[in-house]
Write a protein that holds these residues in place. Structure first.
Motif, mmCIF file in Angstrom:
data_model
loop_
_atom_site.group_PDB
_atom_site.id
_atom_site.type_symbol
_atom_site.label_atom_id
_atom_site.label_comp_id
_atom_site.label_asym_id
_atom_site.label_seq_id
_atom_site.Cartn_x
_atom_site.Cartn_y
_atom_site.Cartn_z
ATOM 1 N N VAL A 10 -26.975 44.281 8.087
ATOM 2 C CA VAL A 10 -26.719 43.304 7.017
ATOM 3 C C VAL A 10 -25.908 42.138 7.554
ATOM 4 C CG1 VAL A 10 -25.442 42.948 4.866
ATOM 5 C CG2 VAL A 10 -26.940 44.907 5.090
ATOM 6 N N VAL A 11 -24.867 42.435 8.306
ATOM 7 C CA VAL A 11 -24.022 41.369 8.860
ATOM 8 C C VAL A 11 -24.830 40.480 9.804
ATOM 9 C CG1 VAL A 11 -22.038 40.919 10.357
ATOM 10 C CG2 VAL A 11 -21.891 42.660 8.584
ATOM 11 N N LEU A 12 -25.629 41.083 10.674
ATOM 12 C CA LEU A 12 -26.416 40.293 11.616
ATOM 13 C C LEU A 12 -27.516 39.500 10.924
ATOM 14 C CD1 LEU A 12 -26.676 42.766 14.628
ATOM 15 C CD2 LEU A 12 -25.223 40.739 14.400
ATOM 16 N N SER A 13 -28.105 40.045 9.857
ATOM 17 C CA SER A 13 -29.136 39.313 9.121
ATOM 18 C C SER A 13 -28.550 38.098 8.415
ATOM 19 C CB SER A 13 -29.799 40.222 8.091
ATOM 20 O OG SER A 13 -30.507 41.239 8.716
ATOM 21 N N VAL A 14 -27.372 38.263 7.833
ATOM 22 C CA VAL A 14 -26.715 37.129 7.181
ATOM 23 C C VAL A 14 -26.327 36.081 8.220
ATOM 24 C CG1 VAL A 14 -24.623 36.449 5.922
ATOM 25 C CG2 VAL A 14 -25.934 38.444 5.203
ATOM 26 N N PHE A 15 -25.838 36.524 9.368
ATOM 27 C CA PHE A 15 -25.487 35.585 10.441
ATOM 28 C C PHE A 15 -26.717 34.823 10.921
ATOM 29 C CE2 PHE A 15 -24.908 34.768 15.021
ATOM 30 C CZ PHE A 15 -23.861 33.858 14.933
ATOM 31 N N LEU A 16 -27.843 35.522 11.127
ATOM 32 C CA LEU A 16 -29.075 34.860 11.566
ATOM 33 C C LEU A 16 -29.571 33.882 10.517
ATOM 34 C CD1 LEU A 16 -31.432 34.623 13.576
ATOM 35 C CD2 LEU A 16 -32.518 36.504 12.346
ATOM 36 N N PHE A 17 -29.565 34.293 9.249
ATOM 37 C CA PHE A 17 -30.009 33.417 8.168
ATOM 38 C C PHE A 17 -29.168 32.143 8.125
ATOM 39 C CE2 PHE A 17 -29.624 32.073 3.714
ATOM 40 C CZ PHE A 17 -30.943 31.766 3.457
ATOM 41 N N ARG A 18 -27.857 32.316 8.222
ATOM 42 C CA ARG A 18 -26.965 31.157 8.164
ATOM 43 C C ARG A 18 -27.127 30.251 9.379
ATOM 44 N NH1 ARG A 18 -20.452 31.277 7.665
ATOM 45 N NH2 ARG A 18 -20.227 29.067 7.252
ATOM 46 N N ALA A 19 -27.268 30.837 10.557
ATOM 47 C CA ALA A 19 -27.411 30.031 11.773
ATOM 48 C C ALA A 19 -28.703 29.224 11.765
ATOM 49 C CB ALA A 19 -27.368 30.938 13.000
ATOM 50 N N VAL A 20 -29.794 29.834 11.351
ATOM 51 C CA VAL A 20 -31.070 29.126 11.348
ATOM 52 C C VAL A 20 -31.107 28.104 10.221
ATOM 53 C CG1 VAL A 20 -33.548 29.434 10.999
ATOM 54 C CG2 VAL A 20 -32.323 30.994 12.472
ATOM 55 N N TRP A 21 -30.531 28.447 9.092
ATOM 56 C CA TRP A 21 -30.573 27.549 7.943
ATOM 57 C C TRP A 21 -29.783 26.269 8.204
ATOM 58 C CZ3 TRP A 21 -33.648 27.731 3.897
ATOM 59 C CH2 TRP A 21 -33.378 26.917 2.806
ATOM 60 N N ARG A 22 -28.666 26.383 8.908
ATOM 61 C CA ARG A 22 -27.815 25.212 9.140
ATOM 62 C C ARG A 22 -28.143 24.452 10.420
ATOM 63 N NH1 ARG A 22 -21.694 25.924 7.228
ATOM 64 N NH2 ARG A 22 -22.148 26.533 5.099
ATOM 65 N N HIS A 23 -28.595 25.125 11.448
ATOM 66 C CA HIS A 23 -28.718 24.503 12.767
ATOM 67 C C HIS A 23 -30.147 24.570 13.299
ATOM 68 C CE1 HIS A 23 -24.374 24.443 12.781
ATOM 69 N NE2 HIS A 23 -24.353 25.750 12.583
ATOM 70 N N HIS A 24 -31.097 24.109 12.534
ATOM 71 C CA HIS A 24 -32.461 24.100 13.056
ATOM 72 C C HIS A 24 -32.838 22.684 13.483
ATOM 73 C CE1 HIS A 24 -33.303 22.901 8.901
ATOM 74 N NE2 HIS A 24 -34.383 22.321 9.384
ATOM 75 N N ILE A 25 -33.640 22.624 14.513
ATOM 76 C CA ILE A 25 -34.123 21.347 15.036
ATOM 77 C C ILE A 25 -35.323 20.930 14.192
ATOM 78 C CG2 ILE A 25 -35.088 20.205 17.068
ATOM 79 C CD1 ILE A 25 -33.699 22.394 18.734
ATOM 80 N N PRO A 26 -35.413 19.672 13.788
ATOM 81 C CA PRO A 26 -36.527 19.260 12.919
ATOM 82 C C PRO A 26 -37.913 19.532 13.515
ATOM 83 C CG PRO A 26 -34.835 17.574 12.932
ATOM 84 C CD PRO A 26 -34.439 18.603 13.954
ATOM 85 N N SER A 27 -38.042 19.469 14.814
ATOM 86 C CA SER A 27 -39.357 19.730 15.420
ATOM 87 C C SER A 27 -39.717 21.218 15.395
ATOM 88 C CB SER A 27 -39.388 19.222 16.862
ATOM 89 O OG SER A 27 -38.440 19.924 17.639
ATOM 90 N N MET A 28 -38.757 22.076 15.170
ATOM 91 C CA MET A 28 -38.989 23.529 15.117
ATOM 92 C C MET A 28 -38.918 24.057 13.689
ATOM 93 S SD MET A 28 -39.425 24.276 18.271
ATOM 94 C CE MET A 28 -38.988 25.904 18.750
#
Length: 88
Positions: A14-32
């Motif tokens: 659960v902790v790692l899923s929330v961390f992954l969700f937050r990291a991808v949601w905030r720090h994604h590159i527009p081309s990806m």
């Protein structure tokens, strides 16, 4: 013993899923953006599976007539139908 392992592994997941969700949601590159949507969807499904693993414990028993599935949860506050929704 396996219940404590499932609780520990589920809590870490659960902790790692929330961390992954937050990291991808905030720090994604527009081309990806397409890949970030797929990763966010995977993180959400993993989070749901991890929460169901923590709240409902499933035990399978073999009988001469087939496999019997027994679901246990944290007391009467969680309905047994949650087991069939999570693992059905």
């Amino acid at each position: 013993l396996s219940v404590s392992y499932m609780g520990t592994i589920g809590s870490i997941a659960v902790v790692l899923s929330v961390f992954l969700f937050r990291a991808v949601w905030r720090h994604h590159i527009p081309s990806m953006k397409v890949y970030s949507i797929l990763i966010v969807n995977t993180a959400i499904v993993n989070l749901i599976g991890s929460l169901s693993m923590i709240t409902v414990f499933k035990r399978e028993m073999s009988t001469p007539f087939g496999i019997l599935v027994v679901c246990n949860s944290f007391g009467p506050s969680i309905d047994i139908r949650l087991c069939w929704i999570c693992f059905g």
